[in-house]
Design a protein around this motif. Sequence first.
Motif, PDB file in Angstrom:
ATOM      1  N   LEU A 141      68.004  51.743  42.097  1.00 47.99           N
ATOM      2  CA  LEU A 141      67.101  52.695  42.011  1.00 47.99           C
ATOM      3  C   LEU A 141      66.725  52.798  43.321  1.00 47.99           C
ATOM      4  CD1 LEU A 141      64.961  54.149  40.324  1.00 47.99           C
ATOM      5  CD2 LEU A 141      63.818  51.813  40.080  1.00 47.99           C
ATOM      6  N   CYS A 142      65.776  50.659  44.025  1.00 47.59           N
ATOM      7  CA  CYS A 142      65.780  51.100  45.721  1.00 47.59           C
ATOM      8  C   CYS A 142      65.522  52.185  46.374  1.00 47.59           C
ATOM      9  CB  CYS A 142      65.448  49.642  45.528  1.00 47.59           C
ATOM     10  SG  CYS A 142      64.459  48.616  44.951  1.00 47.59           S
ATOM     11  N   GLN A 185      63.349  55.214  48.185  1.00 50.47           N
ATOM     12  CA  GLN A 185      63.761  54.891  49.522  1.00 50.47           C
ATOM     13  C   GLN A 185      63.942  56.552  49.961  1.00 50.47           C
ATOM     14  OE1 GLN A 185      65.412  51.835  51.337  1.00 50.47           O
ATOM     15  NE2 GLN A 185      64.262  49.699  50.388  1.00 50.47           N
ATOM     16  N   GLY A 186      65.255  57.298  49.875  1.00 50.96           N
ATOM     17  CA  GLY A 186      65.342  58.172  50.203  1.00 50.96           C
ATOM     18  C   GLY A 186      64.281  59.582  49.615  1.00 50.96           C
ATOM     19  N   LEU A 240      60.311  63.012  51.100  1.00 52.33           N
ATOM     20  CA  LEU A 240      58.701  63.224  51.352  1.00 52.33           C
ATOM     21  C   LEU A 240      57.392  63.180  51.770  1.00 52.33           C
ATOM     22  CD1 LEU A 240      58.996  63.308  47.561  1.00 52.33           C
ATOM     23  CD2 LEU A 240      59.257  65.158  48.088  1.00 52.33           C
ATOM     24  N   LEU A 241      57.572  62.607  52.731  1.00 52.75           N
ATOM     25  CA  LEU A 241      56.752  62.425  53.228  1.00 52.75           C
ATOM     26  C   LEU A 241      56.281  63.648  54.250  1.00 52.75           C
ATOM     27  CD1 LEU A 241      57.537  59.076  55.202  1.00 52.75           C
ATOM     28  CD2 LEU A 241      55.186  59.383  53.590  1.00 52.75           C
ATOM     29  N   ILE A 268      53.271  61.480  45.441  1.00 52.52           N
ATOM     30  CA  ILE A 268      52.257  60.308  44.216  1.00 52.52           C
ATOM     31  C   ILE A 268      52.851  60.280  42.728  1.00 52.52           C
ATOM     32  CG2 ILE A 268      49.709  61.040  43.832  1.00 52.52           C
ATOM     33  CD1 ILE A 268      49.243  62.696  45.617  1.00 52.52           C
ATOM     34  N   TYR A 269      53.205  61.811  42.999  1.00 56.69           N
ATOM     35  CA  TYR A 269      54.154  61.597  41.104  1.00 56.69           C
ATOM     36  C   TYR A 269      55.105  60.156  40.711  1.00 56.69           C
ATOM     37  CZ  TYR A 269      56.199  62.579  36.898  1.00 56.69           C
ATOM     38  OH  TYR A 269      57.300  62.564  36.216  1.00 56.69           O
ATOM     39  N   LEU A 270      55.761  59.872  42.368  1.00 56.89           N
ATOM     40  CA  LEU A 270      56.599  59.131  42.847  1.00 56.89           C
ATOM     41  C   LEU A 270      55.946  57.853  42.796  1.00 56.89           C
ATOM     42  CD1 LEU A 270      59.509  58.452  42.930  1.00 56.89           C
ATOM     43  CD2 LEU A 270      59.136  59.032  45.085  1.00 56.89           C
TER      44      LEU A 270
END
Length: 508
Positions: free
Chosen positions: A332-333, A337-338, A343-344, A390-392
């Motif tokens: 999951l981590c 991270q991906g 999305l940045l 933001i949702y993430l």
Amino acid sequence: MNFEQTWRGWPAFSEDHLQRLIDGMDSMDFPVAEHSPPLNPFTVFHSTQRIDHSVSDDAPANKSALDLQNIESLAGLSQPKSPPLSYIEASCSLLRPLTPTIYDWLSTSRDEATIFHHYVTWIAPIMIPVDNTNNPWKSVYPSTALQDSSAASRALYHAIIAQSAFNMANLYKESQEIYRQNESIALQHYGASLRELSQTLSYTKEAEYNACAATLYTLMISEGQARDSVAWRSHFNGAGSFVTQFVQQKPWIQSTHSWVISQSIALSFEISQTGNTKPHNSSPITDILFEGVASRRNFGYTIGASCDVLRIISSTRLFMERIARGDVPDNLCLIIQGYVAELLPENHTKCGIDLDIPERESVVKLLPRTEQFRFLDCLHLRLFRTAALIYLYQAILKVPPRGVSRYVRSVLADAMTFIHIRGGAISMWPVFIAATEATDEADQQMVERWLSVSSQLGIPNRLVAGTVIRQIWHDRAQEAIARGVEPDQVALDWKAVQQRLGVDLLLL
């Protein structure tokens, strides 16, 4: 067909010639024979008489139902001061017949002509962030409703009339007589659509897929946006069952119309599930339809998002549901991270346009219309991408508002620019997601400005969204006082607030 193929062999008209054709429409008398050829490319309506649908004496005096100066020409159309049904150039039959039998079942009442006109000229432009020639609510949905006299097409026609009449009722809500009249018309057509749909769903042919799928989508929109109902999710259940009938045929890859309608259902489902308080996991819409329609490059354009962002939103929701059941993926981590890296905002370089130029609103307004559209497309893609980030952080990492404040400000600032340049037909999901995390006063003021504009569209769930957002702000402030911390340190589940208020927002 593409543009070049469509007009191959036709002479190119100059701008002056085109303007003369348009200006001449008001004075033209079109032949009324069913098969009379169009007089020029702009021939749409029979202009045998002017039907005056002026606002009645019961309407609010000296007060437009829409403050269109604030909306700044929302749809890029020249709208009248009163709502956009104050006049219509039409005969009793609205459109030039497409087939000899098309009006065997279509009502010829002037009221329905006005309501259909309202759908094409007002609702269609606010169904999509950037209203251009690819707007399917101006082409695909109306043409599918009018293509023949089948029960499926009749169901879609009635659904369109219902959606439009509900919207007209809400625009005139201050006038009880007009409101009740339009709501009555809407309910009649809503019921007629359901009756026609029930006749065809059990034995739908592939040729009727478009009309049935478009009807399910339109009824869902009418419930979720126009009526402020919690029953709209039931139409998604119906859509899921409907889609499973066509696993083998896959009509969504057979034609552009089928793809456009199918992607509307897939997009709406994935976005709506982000607000579902009951874990739903995947469904035929995700497993079959989403994967089937998402391969096209422009998937997501009707809500102003990109395919990669929508995939991340869908995956985030599914991971959140797995985690809630205690099923935490080992990797999951790395996955998160991906997603974050993708999305940045600083990594959003695909558009090739500088979205942060100085005085961007005034500069963009001076650009040619096509360049304005391109800028707004890219701006909407970015604000959707940032909202997905933001949702993430909200859904999986449970980050409080302080951790996403710069992303909240980015989404809201882009939304304000979009509204000031274009007018307000901005997708609800990204701004709502940012608004739920807004704790700074300046950010909350931008949210209020967005709510003020979007509340004038005749869509009640925008008003309900404002109620939910303000309740979130209030609850967060109260919890911050109780814990002795700042509000931006309090993580709050907006879905729990929505559930407590007894509402279910369709975030489209």
